[in-house]
Scaffold this motif. Structure first.
Motif, PDB file in Angstrom:
ATOM      1  N   SER A  94      11.909  41.516   7.049  1.00 20.58           N
ATOM      2  CA  SER A  94      11.316  41.544   8.384  1.00 20.58           C
ATOM      3  C   SER A  94      11.458  40.198   9.081  1.00 20.58           C
ATOM      4  N   TYR A  95      11.352  39.121   8.295  1.00 20.87           N
ATOM      5  CA  TYR A  95      11.530  37.779   8.874  1.00 20.87           C
ATOM      6  C   TYR A  95      12.997  37.541   9.206  1.00 20.87           C
ATOM      7  N   LEU A  96      13.874  37.877   8.288  1.00 24.80           N
ATOM      8  CA  LEU A  96      15.302  37.625   8.476  1.00 24.80           C
ATOM      9  C   LEU A  96      15.853  38.425   9.646  1.00 24.80           C
ATOM     10  N   ALA A  97      15.352  39.643   9.838  1.00 22.13           N
ATOM     11  CA  ALA A  97      15.839  40.492  10.925  1.00 22.13           C
ATOM     12  C   ALA A  97      15.522  39.912  12.300  1.00 22.13           C
ATOM     13  N   ALA A  98      14.530  39.037  12.354  1.00 22.82           N
ATOM     14  CA  ALA A  98      14.138  38.427  13.623  1.00 22.82           C
ATOM     15  C   ALA A  98      14.961  37.185  13.963  1.00 22.82           C
ATOM     16  N   GLN A  99      15.833  36.760  13.038  1.00 24.47           N
ATOM     17  CA  GLN A  99      16.627  35.569  13.267  1.00 24.47           C
ATOM     18  C   GLN A  99      17.908  35.909  14.033  1.00 24.47           C
ATOM     19  N   SER A 100      18.440  34.929  14.734  1.00 20.20           N
ATOM     20  CA  SER A 100      19.661  35.130  15.514  1.00 20.20           C
ATOM     21  C   SER A 100      20.883  35.177  14.600  1.00 20.20           C
ATOM     22  N   VAL A 101      21.927  35.870  15.058  1.00 23.25           N
ATOM     23  CA  VAL A 101      23.190  35.893  14.328  1.00 23.25           C
ATOM     24  C   VAL A 101      23.722  34.470  14.208  1.00 23.25           C
ATOM     25  N   GLY A 102      24.193  34.124  13.049  1.00 24.81           N
ATOM     26  CA  GLY A 102      24.648  32.757  12.772  1.00 24.81           C
ATOM     27  C   GLY A 102      24.114  32.317  11.419  1.00 24.81           C
ATOM     28  N   THR A 103      23.968  31.023  11.224  1.00 30.17           N
ATOM     29  CA  THR A 103      23.457  30.505   9.955  1.00 30.17           C
ATOM     30  C   THR A 103      22.023  30.028  10.122  1.00 30.17           C
ATOM     31  N   THR A 104      21.121  30.598   9.341  1.00 32.55           N
ATOM     32  CA  THR A 104      19.730  30.166   9.284  1.00 32.55           C
ATOM     33  C   THR A 104      19.541  29.363   8.000  1.00 32.55           C
ATOM     34  N   THR A 105      19.116  28.117   8.133  1.00 33.54           N
ATOM     35  CA  THR A 105      18.922  27.259   6.969  1.00 33.54           C
ATOM     36  C   THR A 105      17.439  27.129   6.671  1.00 33.54           C
ATOM     37  N   LEU A 106      17.027  27.608   5.507  1.00 37.81           N
ATOM     38  CA  LEU A 106      15.639  27.533   5.076  1.00 37.81           C
ATOM     39  C   LEU A 106      15.483  26.378   4.096  1.00 37.81           C
ATOM     40  N   THR A 107      14.512  25.522   4.356  1.00 39.63           N
ATOM     41  CA  THR A 107      14.279  24.341   3.527  1.00 39.63           C
ATOM     42  C   THR A 107      13.064  24.553   2.644  1.00 39.63           C
ATOM     43  N   PHE A 108      13.254  24.443   1.346  1.00 43.50           N
ATOM     44  CA  PHE A 108      12.168  24.577   0.366  1.00 43.50           C
ATOM     45  C   PHE A 108      11.655  23.174   0.038  1.00 43.50           C
ATOM     46  N   ASN A 109      10.431  22.892   0.417  1.00 44.90           N
ATOM     47  CA  ASN A 109       9.818  21.591   0.148  1.00 44.90           C
ATOM     48  C   ASN A 109       8.897  21.702  -1.068  1.00 44.90           C
ATOM     49  N   PHE A 110       8.941  20.677  -1.914  1.00 49.16           N
ATOM     50  CA  PHE A 110       8.170  20.696  -3.152  1.00 49.16           C
ATOM     51  C   PHE A 110       7.167  19.552  -3.189  1.00 49.16           C
ATOM     52  N   SER A 111       6.263  19.620  -4.138  1.00 48.52           N
ATOM     53  CA  SER A 111       5.206  18.603  -4.235  1.00 48.52           C
ATOM     54  C   SER A 111       5.760  17.220  -4.547  1.00 48.52           C
ATOM     55  N   GLY A 153      33.678  36.463  19.310  1.00 49.95           N
ATOM     56  CA  GLY A 153      32.735  35.347  19.296  1.00 49.95           C
ATOM     57  C   GLY A 153      31.504  35.563  18.439  1.00 49.95           C
ATOM     58  N   THR A 154      31.324  36.752  17.863  1.00 55.37           N
ATOM     59  CA  THR A 154      30.158  37.034  17.022  1.00 55.37           C
ATOM     60  C   THR A 154      30.521  36.881  15.559  1.00 55.37           C
ATOM     61  N   LEU A 155      29.721  36.109  14.834  1.00 56.05           N
ATOM     62  CA  LEU A 155      29.975  35.880  13.415  1.00 56.05           C
ATOM     63  C   LEU A 155      29.928  37.191  12.646  1.00 56.05           C
ATOM     64  N   GLN A 156      31.002  37.480  11.891  1.00 57.49           N
ATOM     65  CA  GLN A 156      31.077  38.693  11.087  1.00 57.49           C
ATOM     66  C   GLN A 156      31.092  38.409   9.596  1.00 57.49           C
ATOM     67  N   TRP A 157      31.527  37.232   9.228  1.00 57.91           N
ATOM     68  CA  TRP A 157      31.666  36.921   7.803  1.00 57.91           C
ATOM     69  C   TRP A 157      31.538  35.411   7.590  1.00 57.91           C
ATOM     70  N   GLY A 158      30.951  35.043   6.456  1.00 58.89           N
ATOM     71  CA  GLY A 158      30.939  33.655   6.028  1.00 58.89           C
ATOM     72  C   GLY A 158      29.714  32.888   6.462  1.00 58.89           C
ATOM     73  N   ILE A 159      29.618  31.677   5.928  1.00 59.85           N
ATOM     74  CA  ILE A 159      28.485  30.795   6.196  1.00 59.85           C
ATOM     75  C   ILE A 159      29.021  29.518   6.833  1.00 59.85           C
ATOM     76  N   GLU A 160      28.592  29.249   8.044  1.00 62.80           N
ATOM     77  CA  GLU A 160      29.007  28.017   8.721  1.00 62.80           C
ATOM     78  C   GLU A 160      28.392  26.803   8.028  1.00 62.80           C
ATOM     79  N   PRO A 161      29.111  25.677   7.997  1.00 58.94           N
ATOM     80  CA  PRO A 161      28.544  24.486   7.327  1.00 58.94           C
ATOM     81  C   PRO A 161      27.329  23.936   8.072  1.00 58.94           C
TER      82      PRO A 161
END
Length: 255
Positions: free
Chosen positions: A69-86, A247-255
């Protein structure tokens, strides 16, 4: 004097890359496994926005589930999630967000291997296969592929297509300097196709054998190139090359 300062061990996650399709029938949660090394997860962020535990993701022991449900709300492209630790450094998950809802434009995947696998080479020559994974034909004139790398110099560069199913003269190459350099990428070669390349039928594939080099034939350092693969003998799915339709991303992960 004995140093009693404890050593901080970094945490890690697996995987570090993933893909998500916004098409309703294809949506799925993304499972991430943490190796905590004595630390605890303090937050998951998308840029400056903090994801809500229990809503955007759930935790069970060392398993984190990013909710569809969260991912479906993101825009087409690369979403980078940062995991922060103690303690220690953060870890990142790069999610390639695509949307194959529309079947009129089709969809495809990229397979690749490197024609030259040595770190130092005066020529970069990826071997590329595009596979139509959709149910309709794709007009090749609407397709763009990107191979990301570090230019390592300001010397002008030249592109050649040695062979392709769609005709070598129907394959184009344009060098683009990225506005913001990324890790292992400050430039990309954008591969395109003329209208004479025709269309790629559903289930069919097309191979492209290309080369590019500097005008003075000096060597590139391929070891720090984002799209470089050390595989040099057979095609394999390769998400470090990106593909676009109109112009719409169909495959792969942008750097």
């Amino acid at each position: 004097m004995v140093d009693t300062t404890s050593t901080v061990n970094n945490s890690s996650i697996t995987p570090t890359t993933a893909s998500f399709d916004k098409k309703t029938a294809n949506q799925a949660d993304i499972a991430v496994t943490m190796t905590l090394n004595g630390n605890t997860l303090s937050s998951v962020k998308n840029g400056t926005a903090t994801l809500v535990s229990g809503t955007d993701y759930t935790i069970s022991g060392t398993a984190v589930t990013i909710k569809k449900s969260y991912l479906a709300a993101q825009s087409v492209g690369t979403t980078t999630l940062t995991f922060n630790f103690s303690a220690g450094t953060a870890a990142t998950l790069a999610v390639s967000i695509v949307d194959t809802t529309s079947t009129t434009s089709g969809s495809f995947k990229i397979q690749m291997y490197s024609g030259t696998t040595t770190a130092s080479s005066n020529t970069i020559n990826p071997r590329i296969k595009i596979i139509n994974t959709g149910t309709t034909a794709i007009s090749m004139a609407n397709v763009k592929l990107r191979y990301y790398y570090t230019a390592d110099a300001t010397t002008s560069q030249a592109f050649w297509c040695d062979w392709s199913h769609v005709g070598s003269t129907n394959v184009t190459g344009t060098f683009v300097t990225m506005a913001t350099a990324k890790t292992n990428a400050d430039t990309y070669l954008e591969i395109g196709f003329t209208s004479a390349a025709g269309s790629l039928a559903a289930g069919d594939s097309a191979e492209i054998q290309i080369r590019f080099a500097r005008s003075d034939w000096s060597n590139y350092n391929q070891s720090n190139d984002y799209s470089f693969s050390t595989t040099g003998s057979s095609y394999a799915d390769w998400t470090k090359m990106t593909g676009y339709i109109s112009g719409t991303l169909q495959w792969g992960i942008e750097p």
